[in-house]
Design an enzyme around this catalytic site. Structure first.
Site, PDB file in Angstrom:
ATOM      1  N   HIS A 107     -19.550  18.527 -44.933  1.00  0.00           N
ATOM      2  CA  HIS A 107     -20.338  17.559 -44.148  1.00  0.00           C
ATOM      3  C   HIS A 107     -21.166  18.211 -43.048  1.00  0.00           C
ATOM      4  O   HIS A 107     -22.019  17.557 -42.448  1.00  0.00           O
ATOM      5  CB  HIS A 107     -19.415  16.527 -43.491  1.00  0.00           C
ATOM      6  CG  HIS A 107     -18.672  15.678 -44.475  1.00  0.00           C
ATOM      7  ND1 HIS A 107     -19.307  14.945 -45.442  1.00  0.00           N
ATOM      8  CD2 HIS A 107     -17.338  15.454 -44.655  1.00  0.00           C
ATOM      9  CE1 HIS A 107     -18.394  14.307 -46.185  1.00  0.00           C
ATOM     10  NE2 HIS A 107     -17.199  14.605 -45.724  1.00  0.00           N
TER      11      HIS A 107
ATOM     12  N   HIS B 120     -15.834  12.279 -50.579  1.00  0.00           N
ATOM     13  CA  HIS B 120     -16.959  11.993 -49.685  1.00  0.00           C
ATOM     14  C   HIS B 120     -18.199  12.748 -50.155  1.00  0.00           C
ATOM     15  O   HIS B 120     -18.092  13.812 -50.759  1.00  0.00           O
ATOM     16  CB  HIS B 120     -16.624  12.423 -48.254  1.00  0.00           C
ATOM     17  CG  HIS B 120     -15.427  11.726 -47.678  1.00  0.00           C
ATOM     18  ND1 HIS B 120     -14.170  12.285 -47.705  1.00  0.00           N
ATOM     19  CD2 HIS B 120     -15.302  10.513 -47.072  1.00  0.00           C
ATOM     20  CE1 HIS B 120     -13.313  11.455 -47.136  1.00  0.00           C
ATOM     21  NE2 HIS B 120     -13.966  10.362 -46.749  1.00  0.00           N
TER      22      HIS B 120
ATOM     23  N   TYR C 278      -5.891  13.964 -47.815  1.00  0.00           N
ATOM     24  CA  TYR C 278      -5.160  13.510 -46.633  1.00  0.00           C
ATOM     25  C   TYR C 278      -3.815  12.883 -46.929  1.00  0.00           C
ATOM     26  O   TYR C 278      -3.067  12.560 -46.014  1.00  0.00           O
ATOM     27  CB  TYR C 278      -6.069  12.566 -45.812  1.00  0.00           C
ATOM     28  CG  TYR C 278      -7.387  13.260 -45.549  1.00  0.00           C
ATOM     29  CD1 TYR C 278      -7.468  14.272 -44.592  1.00  0.00           C
ATOM     30  CD2 TYR C 278      -8.529  12.984 -46.316  1.00  0.00           C
ATOM     31  CE1 TYR C 278      -8.650  14.971 -44.390  1.00  0.00           C
ATOM     32  CE2 TYR C 278      -9.713  13.679 -46.116  1.00  0.00           C
ATOM     33  CZ  TYR C 278      -9.763  14.667 -45.159  1.00  0.00           C
ATOM     34  OH  TYR C 278     -10.916  15.380 -44.973  1.00  0.00           O
TER      35      TYR C 278
HETATM   36  C1  X5A Z   1     -13.902  16.884 -45.546  1.00  0.00           C
HETATM   37  C2  X5A Z   1     -13.663  15.407 -45.510  1.00  0.00           C
HETATM   38  C3  X5A Z   1     -13.933  13.315 -44.372  1.00  0.00           C
HETATM   39  C4  X5A Z   1     -14.410  12.719 -43.109  1.00  0.00           C
HETATM   40  C5  X5A Z   1     -14.120  11.239 -43.080  1.00  0.00           C
HETATM   41  C6  X5A Z   1     -14.562  10.619 -41.789  1.00  0.00           C
HETATM   42  N1  X5A Z   1     -14.146  14.728 -44.463  1.00  0.00           N
HETATM   43  N2  X5A Z   1     -14.413   9.191 -41.781  1.00  0.00           N
HETATM   44  O1  X5A Z   1     -12.986  14.877 -46.373  1.00  0.00           O
HETATM   45 ZN    ZN Z   2     -13.521  14.144 -48.208  1.00  0.00          ZN
END
Ligand code: X5A
Ligand code: ZN
Length: 674
Positions: free
Chosen positions: A138, A177, A308
């Site tokens: 990102h 994402h 996560y």
């Molecule tokens: C690397 C990644 C996710 C960020 C999510 C923020 N970032 N809402 O998975």
């Molecule tokens: Zn992600």
């Protein structure tokens, strides 16, 4: 150049930063993500099997390959900031936090990706994975974003081009994402093909960018080299992911012919993840990895991004690394038909890219109803308040992926005595005689005159080999026989005598497939060649007809990705029998790629049957069965229009029976149900 071995790059130092204040958006990005992943690799004996390569700090020059000087200088100051300053500094960016040690870790994360590229490009290892924090995809030229500080993979791509003269880099971003930072970095650059799928929900999901949709295809010289697959529903499953690989990514990637593959390996696309809310199981990453492993001569670098749910993350990392190590991939689980919303996305992407890729040249156009209607539906759904929170709230449970066991013998060959056995393989000859019943059956079927004892021995060895494969004592096999059709017939007869055994027979080239095999539902036969029997196709005998036969690489690959792989996944055989018909015309590298791809099925149990005049191909066939990397195909031409039309007619006829063949959404009832 050894081109074997898998690198693992990890350093505990990257666990030494964390969120120091309250921020609900960032609380999931925890140091344990790395420790659990690494511990799982150790516990499963995978870390020990990898070549451990140390991390290093990326230099300023490395970081400046992607980021601006102003941004780098600003981040450099963060180790000296007070808590208040850090909070304040963080505020200018979206969904990210800073910590006094994050600059150090970010340099290590980018440096780890570069060490991995060095290891792979110098041939110290074939492939590898870097377990890093902070993630990268990102972050933008002058901005941190979404837990990311430096764009590890983008830096690695530029570095590989600069240091090794790599001409084409494929970046596969399977994180849930959109890696908008990677997209922005390369959108006008035709030397880097960026593929990303991501939760999108018609722009309702973070980072809520218009440019994450399927119609952002790249700009200027880079037009066609940015592929976005938006997921407009949560709950996507293995079948949805694999369908996108078969019908979009793989054909395009093989046409692109990368010299290096980088994976933005985020595992928030797996089941249980609070961000993704998808339902693909960890074993799907074994397949995604495997399917990419013969691109770029096997040079694949996976760099951790998101993920996560600590359980799902650790399992997914293990599946990925174990596949990089070359262990047979598990049978696909939970493979349902792609859902309507996924098919809509598939159709949109294929149609948006048809002008840029000859493999998609004949993709269906987009019915105007899709995009507009979807947006309308999305809004309606919102009004009815079909609570997303509700769905996310139910804890997902899934079984732990079963242990993957590698048979003691990777590849066994039944060969005439005067043919040497290739390195790394075992010559197979059965110690025991065939049981009397099977022997008499064989004699009855093939040797009525009862005089060809050499051929009978070969066939009984072949059957004994098949039995060892079923018992998982041998992974794959290869037999050089005097008559492939006879060998195929006897193997099929023998195996299908057992309940629940299902064979995928892949015939490459012309030659009659005996009709009792073609009609049998315990066998799925796919024949690729200039077969004339198009009308005779039934659910279990599928002739894919190519005007110029198997010598036409683009038509052949069209058949493999668009037909063979989806059919194989849906059929889920317990054994694959690959039959090389005499004079098939298939070129060596295509043959090798085919073998590599077929090992996605049946725990890698592939039995290759070749006729004696194909003796010169024994070595390269065995090499692919052993999982050695395959060199790239020569440049693919456009497939013949009449071939594509014939293939599309076949697809239309078969897609009611074989749902993974679908490349378009049904005309009615769009997307209202998953
Ligand atoms: C690397 C990644 C996710 C960020 C999510 C923020 N970032 N809402 O998975
Ligand atoms: Zn992600």
């Amino acid at each position: 150049m050894t081109m074997t071995g898998t690198a693992l790059i990890y350093d505990e130092e990257m666990t030494k930063y964390k969120l120091l204040w309250v921020d609900p958006a960032c609380k999931i990005e925890v140091p344990e993500r790395l420790t659990v992943s690494h511990e799982a690799l150790v516990k499963n004996g995978l870390a020990d099997r990898c070549v451990s390569i140390p991390v290093r700090e990326a230099t300023d020059a490395d970081i400046l390959l992607v980021h601006s000087e102003e941004y780098l200088e600003a981040v450099k100051k963060t180790p000296y900031m007070t808590l208040e300053d850090l909070k304040e500094f963080t505020l200018q960016y979206g969904d990210v936090y800073f910590h006094p040690n994050i600059y150090h870790c970010a340099k290590l994360a980018a440096g780890a990706a570069l060490q991995l590229v060095d290891g792979v490009m110098t041939g110290k290892v074939r492939n590898g994975m870097a377990l890093v924090r902070p993630p990268g995809h990102h972050s933008m030229r002058s901005a941190a974003n979404g837990f990311c500080v430096f764009n590890n993979v983008a830096i690695a791509a530029r570095y590989a081009k600069q240091k090794y003269g790599v001409q084409r880099v494929l970046i596969v971003d399977w994180d849930i994402h959109h890696g908008q930072g990677v997209q922005y970095c390369f959108e006008d650059d035709p030397s880097v093909l960026y593929f990303s799928w991501h939760r999108y929900e018609h722009q309702k999901f973070w980072p809520q960018l218009r440019e994450s949709d399927y119609d952002s295809v790249g700009k200027e010289k880079g037009i066609g080299f940015n592929i976005n697959v938006p997921w407009n529903k949560v709950g996507m499953e293995n079948g949805d992911y694999l369908s996108v690989f078969c019908h979009i990514l793989l054909p395009v990637a093989y046409e692109f012919r990368p010299d290096l593959v980088l994976v933005c390996a985020g595992f928030d696309s797996a089941i249980g993840d609070p961000e993704g809310e998808m339902c693909a199981t960890p074993d799907v990453f074994a397949h995604l990895t495997h399917l990419l492993m013969n691109l770029a001569g096997g040079k694949l670098c996976a760099v951790l991004e998101g993920g996560y749910n600590l359980t799902s993350l650790a399992q997914s990392v293990c599946q990925t690394v174990q596949t990089l190590l070359g262990d047979p991939v598990p049978r696909p689980t939970n493979l349902n038909s792609p859902c309507i919303s996924a098919l809509e996305s598939l159709q949109c992407v294929r149609s948006a890219h048809k002008a840029y890729w000859s493999c998609l040249k004949h993709a269906a156009d987009l019915p105007t109803s899709i995009s507009t209607k979807c947006i309308k539906l999305a809004t309606e759904e919102e009004k009815t308040g079909k609570g997303e929170e509700e769905k996310g709230a139910e804890e997902k449970v899934w079984p732990e992926p079963p242990k993957r066991v590698t048979p003691p013998v990777r590849c066994a060959l039944v060969l005439p005595d005067d043919v040497a056995c290739p390195d790394g393989c075992e010559r197979f000859s059965s110690s025991e005689d065939l049981d009397p019943l099977s022997a008499s059956k064989l004699r009855e079927s093939f040797f009525k005159d009862g005089n060809d004892s050499a051929a009978l021995t070969t066939l009984s060895n072949l059957i004994a080999l098949t039995e060892k494969m079923e018992k998982n004592e041998i992974c794959s096999g290869l037999a050089l026989v005097c008559d492939v059709t006879m060998a195929m017939t006897s193997v099929v007869q023998h195996v299908t005598a057992f309940p629940s055994k299902r064979i995928l027979v892949v015939c490459v080239g012309e030659g009659n497939v005996p009709s009792h095999i073609a009609k049998d539902r315990e066998t799925l036969v796919v024949q690729i060649g200039s077969v004339e029997a198009e009308e005779q196709s039934c659910k279990y005998y599928i002739p894919v007809c190519l005007k110029k036969g198997c010598s036409d690489s683009s038509g052949f690959m069209q058949a493999v990705f668009g037909f063979l792989l989806p059919l194989g996944y849906e059929y889920d055989p317990s054994l694959v029998v690959l039959v090389r018909m005499p004079d098939s015309g298939v070129c060596d590298s295509m043959w090798q790629h085919l073998i590599g791809l077929l090992q996605s099925f049946a725990l890698g149990h592939t039995l290759v049957l070749m006729q004696e005049e194909d003796k010169p191909c024994v070595g390269l066939t065995a090499s692919s069965l052993l999982g050695h990397p395959v060199s790239s195909l020569e440049q693919l031409q456009s497939p013949l229009t009449e071939d594509v039309e014939a293939i599309e007619r076949l697809r239309h006829r078969l897609q009611a029976d074989w749902k993974l063949l679908q490349t378009t959404a049904p005309e009615t009832g769009r997307s209202d149900k998953h």
